[in-house]
Design a protein around this motif. Structure first.
Motif, PDB file in Angstrom:
ATOM      1  N   ALA A  49       0.856  -1.188   0.000  1.00 30.54           N
ATOM      2  CA  ALA A  49       0.000   0.000   0.000  1.00 30.54           C
ATOM      3  C   ALA A  49       0.887   1.232   0.000  1.00 30.54           C
ATOM      4  O   ALA A  49       2.082   1.153   0.296  1.00 30.54           O
ATOM      5  N   ILE A  50       0.302   2.373  -0.356  1.00 27.65           N
ATOM      6  CA  ILE A  50       1.056   3.622  -0.294  1.00 27.65           C
ATOM      7  C   ILE A  50       0.559   4.450   0.881  1.00 27.65           C
ATOM      8  O   ILE A  50      -0.620   4.405   1.249  1.00 27.65           O
ATOM      9  N   HIS A  51       1.479   5.193   1.458  1.00 28.09           N
ATOM     10  CA  HIS A  51       1.199   6.052   2.609  1.00 28.09           C
ATOM     11  C   HIS A  51       1.776   7.433   2.295  1.00 28.09           C
ATOM     12  O   HIS A  51       2.882   7.546   1.755  1.00 28.09           O
ATOM     13  N   GLU A  52       1.046   8.463   2.652  1.00 28.93           N
ATOM     14  CA  GLU A  52       1.381   9.836   2.258  1.00 28.93           C
ATOM     15  C   GLU A  52       1.769  10.669   3.477  1.00 28.93           C
ATOM     16  O   GLU A  52       1.126  10.592   4.522  1.00 28.93           O
ATOM     17  N   PHE A  53       2.819  11.487   3.332  1.00 29.09           N
ATOM     18  CA  PHE A  53       3.349  12.277   4.439  1.00 29.09           C
ATOM     19  C   PHE A  53       3.659  13.698   3.969  1.00 29.09           C
ATOM     20  O   PHE A  53       4.068  13.914   2.833  1.00 29.09           O
ATOM     21  N   ALA A  54       3.492  14.656   4.881  1.00 30.16           N
ATOM     22  CA  ALA A  54       3.833  16.043   4.580  1.00 30.16           C
ATOM     23  C   ALA A  54       4.280  16.721   5.857  1.00 30.16           C
ATOM     24  O   ALA A  54       3.976  16.266   6.968  1.00 30.16           O
ATOM     25  N   GLY A  55       5.004  17.816   5.699  1.00 28.01           N
ATOM     26  CA  GLY A  55       5.421  18.603   6.844  1.00 28.01           C
ATOM     27  C   GLY A  55       4.316  19.537   7.290  1.00 28.01           C
ATOM     28  O   GLY A  55       3.416  19.875   6.526  1.00 28.01           O
ATOM     29  N   GLY A  56       4.374  19.959   8.546  1.00 26.83           N
ATOM     30  CA  GLY A  56       3.401  20.898   9.081  1.00 26.83           C
ATOM     31  C   GLY A  56       4.105  22.000   9.857  1.00 26.83           C
ATOM     32  O   GLY A  56       5.314  21.937  10.091  1.00 26.83           O
ATOM     33  N   GLY A  57       3.364  23.012  10.265  1.00 25.91           N
ATOM     34  CA  GLY A  57       3.948  24.102  11.032  1.00 25.91           C
ATOM     35  C   GLY A  57       5.036  24.819  10.253  1.00 25.91           C
ATOM     36  O   GLY A  57       4.912  25.076   9.058  1.00 25.91           O
ATOM     37  N   ALA A  58       6.141  25.115  10.930  1.00 30.63           N
ATOM     38  CA  ALA A  58       7.254  25.811  10.291  1.00 30.63           C
ATOM     39  C   ALA A  58       7.949  24.954   9.244  1.00 30.63           C
ATOM     40  O   ALA A  58       8.692  25.468   8.414  1.00 30.63           O
ATOM     41  N   GLY A  59       7.725  23.644   9.276  1.00 31.48           N
ATOM     42  CA  GLY A  59       8.372  22.748   8.320  1.00 31.48           C
ATOM     43  C   GLY A  59       7.475  22.329   7.177  1.00 31.48           C
ATOM     44  O   GLY A  59       7.727  21.304   6.537  1.00 31.48           O
ATOM     45  N   THR A  60       6.430  23.128   6.899  1.00 33.33           N
ATOM     46  CA  THR A  60       5.495  22.760   5.840  1.00 33.33           C
ATOM     47  C   THR A  60       6.182  22.652   4.488  1.00 33.33           C
ATOM     48  O   THR A  60       5.938  21.705   3.731  1.00 33.33           O
ATOM     49  N   VAL A  61       7.050  23.602   4.164  1.00 34.88           N
ATOM     50  CA  VAL A  61       7.670  23.626   2.843  1.00 34.88           C
ATOM     51  C   VAL A  61       8.819  22.636   2.743  1.00 34.88           C
ATOM     52  O   VAL A  61       8.879  21.819   1.818  1.00 34.88           O
ATOM     53  N   ASP A  62       9.766  22.674   3.687  1.00 33.00           N
ATOM     54  CA  ASP A  62      10.947  21.813   3.564  1.00 33.00           C
ATOM     55  C   ASP A  62      10.635  20.349   3.885  1.00 33.00           C
ATOM     56  O   ASP A  62      11.263  19.444   3.328  1.00 33.00           O
ATOM     57  N   GLY A  63       9.681  20.100   4.765  1.00 32.98           N
ATOM     58  CA  GLY A  63       9.291  18.728   5.066  1.00 32.98           C
ATOM     59  C   GLY A  63      10.386  17.887   5.693  1.00 32.98           C
ATOM     60  O   GLY A  63      10.384  16.652   5.549  1.00 32.98           O
ATOM     61  N   GLY A 155       3.444  -6.146  -3.120  1.00 35.74           N
ATOM     62  CA  GLY A 155       3.532  -6.245  -1.669  1.00 35.74           C
ATOM     63  C   GLY A 155       4.527  -5.277  -1.061  1.00 35.74           C
ATOM     64  O   GLY A 155       4.809  -5.331   0.138  1.00 35.74           O
ATOM     65  N   THR A 156       5.070  -4.371  -1.876  1.00 32.07           N
ATOM     66  CA  THR A 156       6.050  -3.390  -1.398  1.00 32.07           C
ATOM     67  C   THR A 156       5.342  -2.187  -0.795  1.00 32.07           C
ATOM     68  O   THR A 156       4.291  -1.760  -1.270  1.00 32.07           O
ATOM     69  N   MET A 157       5.918  -1.607   0.239  1.00 30.82           N
ATOM     70  CA  MET A 157       5.352  -0.408   0.864  1.00 30.82           C
ATOM     71  C   MET A 157       5.806   0.833   0.118  1.00 30.82           C
ATOM     72  O   MET A 157       6.990   1.014  -0.154  1.00 30.82           O
ATOM     73  N   GLY A 158       4.859   1.694  -0.227  1.00 31.05           N
ATOM     74  CA  GLY A 158       5.172   2.965  -0.880  1.00 31.05           C
ATOM     75  C   GLY A 158       5.003   4.121   0.089  1.00 31.05           C
ATOM     76  O   GLY A 158       3.959   4.235   0.753  1.00 31.05           O
ATOM     77  N   LEU A 159       6.017   4.974   0.208  1.00 28.56           N
ATOM     78  CA  LEU A 159       6.013   6.096   1.139  1.00 28.56           C
ATOM     79  C   LEU A 159       6.179   7.380   0.337  1.00 28.56           C
ATOM     80  O   LEU A 159       7.244   7.630  -0.228  1.00 28.56           O
ATOM     81  N   ILE A 160       5.138   8.192   0.273  1.00 29.39           N
ATOM     82  CA  ILE A 160       5.134   9.397  -0.556  1.00 29.39           C
ATOM     83  C   ILE A 160       5.305  10.626   0.324  1.00 29.39           C
ATOM     84  O   ILE A 160       4.492  10.866   1.229  1.00 29.39           O
ATOM     85  N   ILE A 161       6.357  11.393   0.073  1.00 34.57           N
ATOM     86  CA  ILE A 161       6.609  12.627   0.822  1.00 34.57           C
ATOM     87  C   ILE A 161       6.209  13.806  -0.048  1.00 34.57           C
ATOM     88  O   ILE A 161       6.719  13.972  -1.158  1.00 34.57           O
ATOM     89  N   ARG A 162       5.299  14.623   0.450  1.00 33.79           N
ATOM     90  CA  ARG A 162       4.894  15.818  -0.279  1.00 33.79           C
ATOM     91  C   ARG A 162       5.819  16.973   0.109  1.00 33.79           C
ATOM     92  O   ARG A 162       5.836  17.404   1.260  1.00 33.79           O
ATOM     93  N   ARG A 163       6.587  17.451  -0.850  1.00 38.11           N
ATOM     94  CA  ARG A 163       7.517  18.563  -0.622  1.00 38.11           C
ATOM     95  C   ARG A 163       7.184  19.687  -1.574  1.00 38.11           C
ATOM     96  O   ARG A 163       7.140  19.488  -2.785  1.00 38.11           O
TER      97      ARG A 163
END
Length: 249
Positions: A49-63, A155-163
């Motif tokens: 499955a894929i899982h999605e991640f993003a930064g928040g607060g002061a780290g919203t842009v750089d993540g 069956g591989t894990m997908g990790l998506i970072i929103r930057r």
């Protein structure tokens, strides 16, 4: 109230059955913190499955915190990790500090973001890889579905970072995707220790969306040298206190 809970429980079971790969039980990667794992179907982040991640607060842009959170997850998997990116600013020593050592990582540097998604999909379809990480600005629904199907097939894990490159682009995070879970990771003031000026980094981990589950917020200690996080005793103070801490930084 009891009837409502029963109906909700039955609906969740049906959804899990429909979303499972042909009804097969999924392998999960637990965080090792019961409060978090109990919020996730199966007791952890699902492989395939894929899982999605993003930064928040002061780290919203750089993540940066989101990237370390993801690196900690990848560190606790077994095998090679493919990390796809378009901006060559990833700091490998920081990943090693959270347990993801360079000898485990295959870096795929693309000249355009579209190629990042293509590379991630190809890596997910390939199979035999512990996890695939992709750093992207946008994640259209069609692209996320392709990634999800590729992950289910191997069956591989997908990790998506929103930057994002600018704050205004972060609004795209509100658009729906096919990700199984969606997280936002914000930096909080460090945990005070006995040594002056030294403390373990703390994050506000917001589970914004989870299929067949409910959203939740957690105050956690940053990943240690083995990629593990911990829950703080003040987590019962709830997200409001955490957000107040963010607003006073």
């Amino acid at each position: 109230m009891t009837l409502a809970k029963t109906v909700i429980s039955e609906l969740r079971e049906r959804i899990q059955h429909l979303e499972g790969a042909n009804g097969k039980s999924r392998i999960v990667l637990p965080f090792g913190a019961k409060l978090i794992d109990n919020r996730l179907p199966g007791g952890g982040l699902a492989h395939g499955a894929i899982h999605e991640f993003a930064g928040g607060g002061a780290g919203t842009v750089d993540g940066a915190a989101a990237a370390l959170f993801v690196a900690g997850i990848a560190a606790r998997t077994k095998g090679k990790v493919v990390w796809c990116l378009a901006r060559p600013d990833l700091f490998a020593p920081a990943l090693a500090q959270v347990g993801l050592h360079p000898d485990r990582v295959i870096y795929v540097e693309a000249i355009r973001e579209e190629y990042v998604l293509e590379s991630a999909e190809e890596a997910l379809r390939f199979g035999g890889i512990a996890a695939v990480v992709a750093e992207v600005v946008r994640l259209p629904m069609t692209a996320s579905r392709r990634l999800q199907l590729a992950a289910e097939g191997s069956g591989t894990m997908g990790l998506i970072i929103r930057r994002w490159r600018r704050q205004s682009e972060a609004n795209d995070f509100g658009h729906p995707t096919a990700a199984t879970t969606r997280w936002r990771i914000s930096v909080l003031p460090a945990e005070p220790l006995q040594v002056p000026g030294v403390g373990r980094a703390r994050w506000l981990a917001e589970l914004i969306r989870v299929k067949a589950g409910e959203s939740a917020d957690f105050i956690v200690g940053a990943c240690d040298a083995e990629g593990r996080i911990c829950l703080f005793s003040d987590a019962h103070d709830g997200p409001d206190q955490a957000r107040r801490s963010l607003n006073t930084r």
